[in-house]
Design an enzyme around this catalytic site. Structure first.
Site, PDB file in Angstrom:
ATOM      1  N   ASP A  16      39.110  32.172  44.752  1.00 57.85           N
ATOM      2  CA  ASP A  16      38.705  33.287  43.955  1.00 57.85           C
ATOM      3  C   ASP A  16      39.044  34.627  44.742  1.00 57.85           C
ATOM      4  OD1 ASP A  16      37.516  31.687  41.960  1.00 57.85           O
ATOM      5  OD2 ASP A  16      35.649  32.044  42.799  1.00 57.85           O
ATOM      6  N   ASP A  66      31.711  26.854  44.176  1.00 60.46           N
ATOM      7  CA  ASP A  66      31.612  27.957  44.559  1.00 60.46           C
ATOM      8  C   ASP A  66      30.373  27.745  45.827  1.00 60.46           C
ATOM      9  OD1 ASP A  66      33.399  29.193  42.850  1.00 60.46           O
ATOM     10  OD2 ASP A  66      31.829  29.503  41.417  1.00 60.46           O
TER      11      ASP A  66
END
Length: 172
Positions: free
Chosen positions: A152, A133
């Site tokens: 995401d 991330d």
């Protein structure tokens, strides 16, 4: 006198494999963009290194061993296999749905984005044991939304399109 036969109506199979190509192509583009962005960020940043881009957005390299918002991230490691299997099973089901409803463009856009995002994160779990991330939005430097990635984002956009498609369908 010859009898005229009326032509048989052409029945189009909305479940044909050829109609899957655009949707699988879209999912592939999502996977490629996601993986290129993650490779780039891991080459430019050390773990937990942060670059302030704006007053509300940072680039930062973090790892997520769990699911969305680090759900189950502190578990012993079983979650890696669980979320990998879940992503693969969900992708297989999405392909089935796209075959059945390939003529429904918004629905298939939504599914392709969700599948591309899911598989992007599955690739991370298989290669690294965690999801990479790097997008960090915050308010006043103290309230941080959990870091996320392009996969995401694609999943969230796909979910929003799915909801929009369902609302449009109900309205009819």
């Amino acid at each position: 006198m010859a009898s005229k036969k009326s032509p048989k109506p052409v029945v189009r199979n909305s479940g044909s494999g050829a109609s899957l190509i655009p949707w699988l192509g879209l999912a592939t583009i999502v996977i490629l963009l996601d993986q290129v962005s993650k490779i780039t960020i891991t080459r430019l940043f050390a773990y937990a290194e942060t670059l302030a881009v704006t007053s509300f957005f940072n680039l930062t390299l973090v790892y997520n061993k769990g699911a969305a918002f680090s759900f189950l991230a502190q578990e012993s490691g079983w979650q890696r296999y669980f979320f990998t299997a879940l992503g693969l099973i969900a992708s297989a089901y999405i392909i089935y749905l796209m075959r059945q409803h390939s003529a429904q463009k918004l629905f298939c856009w939504a599914l392709a984005l969700i599948m591309g995002g899911a598989l992007g994160n599955v690739i991370d779990r298989l290669l690294y044991g965690h999801v990479i991330d790097f997008l960090d939005f915050h308010y006043l430097e103290t309230y941080h939304f959990p870091a996320f990635n392009l996969a995401d984002s694609a999943i969230c956009l796909g979910a929003a399109l799915f909801i929009l498609d369902e609302l449009r369908r109900v309205k009819k």
